[in-house]
Design a protein around this motif. Sequence first.
Motif, PDB file in Angstrom:
ATOM      1  N   LEU A  90     -13.905 -43.517   1.792  1.00  0.00           N
ATOM      2  CA  LEU A  90     -13.260 -44.823   1.941  1.00  0.00           C
ATOM      3  C   LEU A  90     -12.049 -44.925   1.029  1.00  0.00           C
ATOM      4  O   LEU A  90     -11.009 -45.480   1.417  1.00  0.00           O
ATOM      5  N   HIS A  91     -12.165 -44.382  -0.162  1.00  0.00           N
ATOM      6  CA  HIS A  91     -11.028 -44.392  -1.086  1.00  0.00           C
ATOM      7  C   HIS A  91      -9.830 -43.686  -0.465  1.00  0.00           C
ATOM      8  O   HIS A  91      -8.687 -44.170  -0.561  1.00  0.00           O
ATOM      9  N   ARG A  92     -10.049 -42.541   0.184  1.00  0.00           N
ATOM     10  CA  ARG A  92      -8.954 -41.838   0.841  1.00  0.00           C
ATOM     11  C   ARG A  92      -8.273 -42.726   1.876  1.00  0.00           C
ATOM     12  O   ARG A  92      -7.045 -42.785   1.957  1.00  0.00           O
ATOM     13  N   ARG A  93      -9.072 -43.448   2.654  1.00  0.00           N
ATOM     14  CA  ARG A  93      -8.505 -44.307   3.692  1.00  0.00           C
ATOM     15  C   ARG A  93      -7.716 -45.463   3.080  1.00  0.00           C
ATOM     16  O   ARG A  93      -6.669 -45.857   3.607  1.00  0.00           O
ATOM     17  N   LEU A  94      -8.222 -46.002   1.981  1.00  0.00           N
ATOM     18  CA  LEU A  94      -7.510 -47.105   1.334  1.00  0.00           C
ATOM     19  C   LEU A  94      -6.176 -46.649   0.750  1.00  0.00           C
ATOM     20  O   LEU A  94      -5.165 -47.354   0.850  1.00  0.00           O
ATOM     21  N   VAL A  95      -6.161 -45.476   0.136  1.00  0.00           N
ATOM     22  CA  VAL A  95      -4.911 -44.955  -0.414  1.00  0.00           C
ATOM     23  C   VAL A  95      -3.921 -44.678   0.712  1.00  0.00           C
ATOM     24  O   VAL A  95      -2.732 -45.012   0.626  1.00  0.00           O
ATOM     25  N   TRP A  96      -4.406 -44.064   1.786  1.00  0.00           N
ATOM     26  CA  TRP A  96      -3.550 -43.768   2.940  1.00  0.00           C
ATOM     27  C   TRP A  96      -2.943 -45.053   3.493  1.00  0.00           C
ATOM     28  O   TRP A  96      -1.742 -45.110   3.793  1.00  0.00           O
ATOM     29  N   ARG A  97      -3.774 -46.059   3.606  1.00  0.00           N
ATOM     30  CA  ARG A  97      -3.309 -47.347   4.140  1.00  0.00           C
ATOM     31  C   ARG A  97      -2.274 -47.972   3.213  1.00  0.00           C
ATOM     32  O   ARG A  97      -1.240 -48.485   3.670  1.00  0.00           O
ATOM     33  N   ALA A  98      -2.533 -47.935   1.908  1.00  0.00           N
ATOM     34  CA  ALA A  98      -1.593 -48.512   0.947  1.00  0.00           C
ATOM     35  C   ALA A  98      -0.257 -47.775   0.978  1.00  0.00           C
ATOM     36  O   ALA A  98       0.808 -48.394   0.868  1.00  0.00           O
ATOM     37  N   LEU A  99      -0.299 -46.461   1.134  1.00  0.00           N
ATOM     38  CA  LEU A  99       0.942 -45.701   1.232  1.00  0.00           C
ATOM     39  C   LEU A  99       1.705 -46.046   2.504  1.00  0.00           C
ATOM     40  O   LEU A  99       2.941 -46.136   2.492  1.00  0.00           O
ATOM     41  N   ALA A 100       0.986 -46.228   3.613  1.00  0.00           N
ATOM     42  CA  ALA A 100       1.648 -46.623   4.858  1.00  0.00           C
ATOM     43  C   ALA A 100       2.322 -47.980   4.694  1.00  0.00           C
ATOM     44  O   ALA A 100       3.456 -48.191   5.138  1.00  0.00           O
ATOM     45  N   THR A 101       1.636 -48.903   4.036  1.00  0.00           N
ATOM     46  CA  THR A 101       2.187 -50.234   3.798  1.00  0.00           C
ATOM     47  C   THR A 101       3.415 -50.168   2.902  1.00  0.00           C
ATOM     48  O   THR A 101       4.471 -50.748   3.210  1.00  0.00           O
ATOM     49  N   ALA A 102       3.294 -49.476   1.781  1.00  0.00           N
ATOM     50  CA  ALA A 102       4.407 -49.379   0.840  1.00  0.00           C
ATOM     51  C   ALA A 102       5.599 -48.652   1.452  1.00  0.00           C
ATOM     52  O   ALA A 102       6.759 -49.045   1.251  1.00  0.00           O
ATOM     53  N   SER A 103       5.327 -47.581   2.192  1.00  0.00           N
ATOM     54  CA  SER A 103       6.419 -46.808   2.792  1.00  0.00           C
ATOM     55  C   SER A 103       7.164 -47.610   3.846  1.00  0.00           C
ATOM     56  O   SER A 103       8.398 -47.535   3.944  1.00  0.00           O
ATOM     57  N   GLU A 104       6.426 -48.397   4.631  1.00  0.00           N
ATOM     58  CA  GLU A 104       7.081 -49.224   5.637  1.00  0.00           C
ATOM     59  C   GLU A 104       7.941 -50.300   4.984  1.00  0.00           C
ATOM     60  O   GLU A 104       9.074 -50.564   5.415  1.00  0.00           O
ATOM     61  N   ALA A 105       7.421 -50.920   3.932  1.00  0.00           N
ATOM     62  CA  ALA A 105       8.209 -51.924   3.216  1.00  0.00           C
ATOM     63  C   ALA A 105       9.458 -51.289   2.599  1.00  0.00           C
ATOM     64  O   ALA A 105      10.555 -51.851   2.671  1.00  0.00           O
ATOM     65  N   SER A 106       9.302 -50.119   2.006  1.00  0.00           N
ATOM     66  CA  SER A 106      10.438 -49.441   1.401  1.00  0.00           C
ATOM     67  C   SER A 106      11.490 -49.093   2.445  1.00  0.00           C
ATOM     68  O   SER A 106      12.695 -49.228   2.201  1.00  0.00           O
ATOM     69  N   ARG A 107      11.043 -48.644   3.618  1.00  0.00           N
ATOM     70  CA  ARG A 107      11.987 -48.302   4.691  1.00  0.00           C
ATOM     71  C   ARG A 107      12.767 -49.531   5.129  1.00  0.00           C
ATOM     72  O   ARG A 107      13.995 -49.489   5.269  1.00  0.00           O
ATOM     73  N   ARG A 108      12.091 -50.643   5.336  1.00  0.00           N
ATOM     74  CA  ARG A 108      12.762 -51.860   5.787  1.00  0.00           C
ATOM     75  C   ARG A 108      13.733 -52.399   4.741  1.00  0.00           C
ATOM     76  O   ARG A 108      14.764 -52.989   5.078  1.00  0.00           O
ATOM     77  N   LEU A 109      13.400 -52.200   3.478  1.00  0.00           N
ATOM     78  CA  LEU A 109      14.253 -52.692   2.399  1.00  0.00           C
ATOM     79  C   LEU A 109      15.397 -51.741   2.077  1.00  0.00           C
ATOM     80  O   LEU A 109      16.294 -52.076   1.293  1.00  0.00           O
ATOM     81  N   GLY A 110      15.361 -50.547   2.657  1.00  0.00           N
ATOM     82  CA  GLY A 110      16.409 -49.574   2.391  1.00  0.00           C
ATOM     83  C   GLY A 110      16.296 -48.931   1.023  1.00  0.00           C
ATOM     84  O   GLY A 110      17.311 -48.513   0.440  1.00  0.00           O
ATOM     85  N   LEU A 111      15.067 -48.831   0.509  1.00  0.00           N
ATOM     86  CA  LEU A 111      14.853 -48.226  -0.794  1.00  0.00           C
ATOM     87  C   LEU A 111      14.564 -46.734  -0.633  1.00  0.00           C
ATOM     88  O   LEU A 111      14.439 -46.224   0.474  1.00  0.00           O
ATOM     89  N   GLY A 112      14.422 -46.046  -1.735  1.00  0.00           N
ATOM     90  CA  GLY A 112      14.118 -44.623  -1.701  1.00  0.00           C
ATOM     91  C   GLY A 112      12.641 -44.374  -1.476  1.00  0.00           C
ATOM     92  O   GLY A 112      11.869 -45.306  -1.184  1.00  0.00           O
ATOM     93  N   PRO A 113      12.206 -43.136  -1.632  1.00  0.00           N
ATOM     94  CA  PRO A 113      10.801 -42.793  -1.401  1.00  0.00           C
ATOM     95  C   PRO A 113       9.860 -43.537  -2.343  1.00  0.00           C
ATOM     96  O   PRO A 113      10.205 -43.820  -3.499  1.00  0.00           O
ATOM     97  N   VAL A 114       8.702 -43.853  -1.846  1.00  0.00           N
ATOM     98  CA  VAL A 114       7.642 -44.423  -2.678  1.00  0.00           C
ATOM     99  C   VAL A 114       7.199 -43.370  -3.689  1.00  0.00           C
ATOM    100  O   VAL A 114       7.179 -42.169  -3.397  1.00  0.00           O
ATOM    101  N   ARG A 115       6.858 -43.810  -4.886  1.00  0.00           N
ATOM    102  CA  ARG A 115       6.318 -42.889  -5.890  1.00  0.00           C
ATOM    103  C   ARG A 115       4.821 -43.141  -6.038  1.00  0.00           C
ATOM    104  O   ARG A 115       4.393 -44.274  -6.273  1.00  0.00           O
ATOM    105  N   LEU A 116       4.031 -42.087  -5.909  1.00  0.00           N
ATOM    106  CA  LEU A 116       2.585 -42.154  -6.084  1.00  0.00           C
ATOM    107  C   LEU A 116       2.222 -41.534  -7.421  1.00  0.00           C
ATOM    108  O   LEU A 116       2.429 -40.336  -7.653  1.00  0.00           O
TER     109      LEU A 116
END
Length: 223
Positions: free
Chosen positions: A30-56
């Motif tokens: 479940l932890h893997r799925r939550l991290v994956w989901r959070a990365l998808a959320t953060a990456s989509e927000a970063s893309r829309r905002l025109g920011l650089g890559p998310v840092r994990l």
Amino acid sequence: MIQLFAKAPLPGQAKTRLIPALGAAGAASLHRRLVWRALATASEASRRLGLGPVRLWTALDHHHPFFAECRRAFDIALAPQPEGDLGRRMAAAFAEPACPAPRLLLGSDCPAVTPELVMRCWTALAERDAVFLPAEDGGYGLIGLWRRDAALFADMPWGGDAVMAATRQALTGLGWRWSEPATVWDLDRPAELPRLEALWAREGSAHRPLKMGEARLEALDYS
């Protein structure tokens, strides 16, 4: 920059409070799925905002293959969390660059956070020194800073129900202005698992790309 904290999905060391309900392997999955989901959320927000890559920022095992898969899937930057308590590790995430710049930092335990909410938090930093998403349990699921001060991370009751209250006191003492766009819930105890099930049921086909990503993740074996 948008950042994320996450542990490696090691059975017995990830989502330990959920082990009584899911078992060590189930909690790690479940932890893997939550991290994956959070990365998808953060990456989509970063893309829309025109920011650089998310840092994990990784913990427990920086070289775990799960993190390499995350990097390939989301084109993110990886960095190991430094030693020390949560406050010291969070302070390090905001320590660079030398010149102050707006940054957000998310955990992976708040599955109801959406790209739109992350974008609202980023926008709030245009007029505030800090932004937070308080959690129902007394902590917070997101912190965003334009300015930096060690007082926000020192001597905090990490892991307890008074973290956000103590943070508000620190912010007031610093004379900072901050925003709290929404309150979120985090998945930390077995009693909260039905909320996650209900969330996934409500999403249905509206989040199919994320579901497909999760299906890919479930096909991998990192135990």
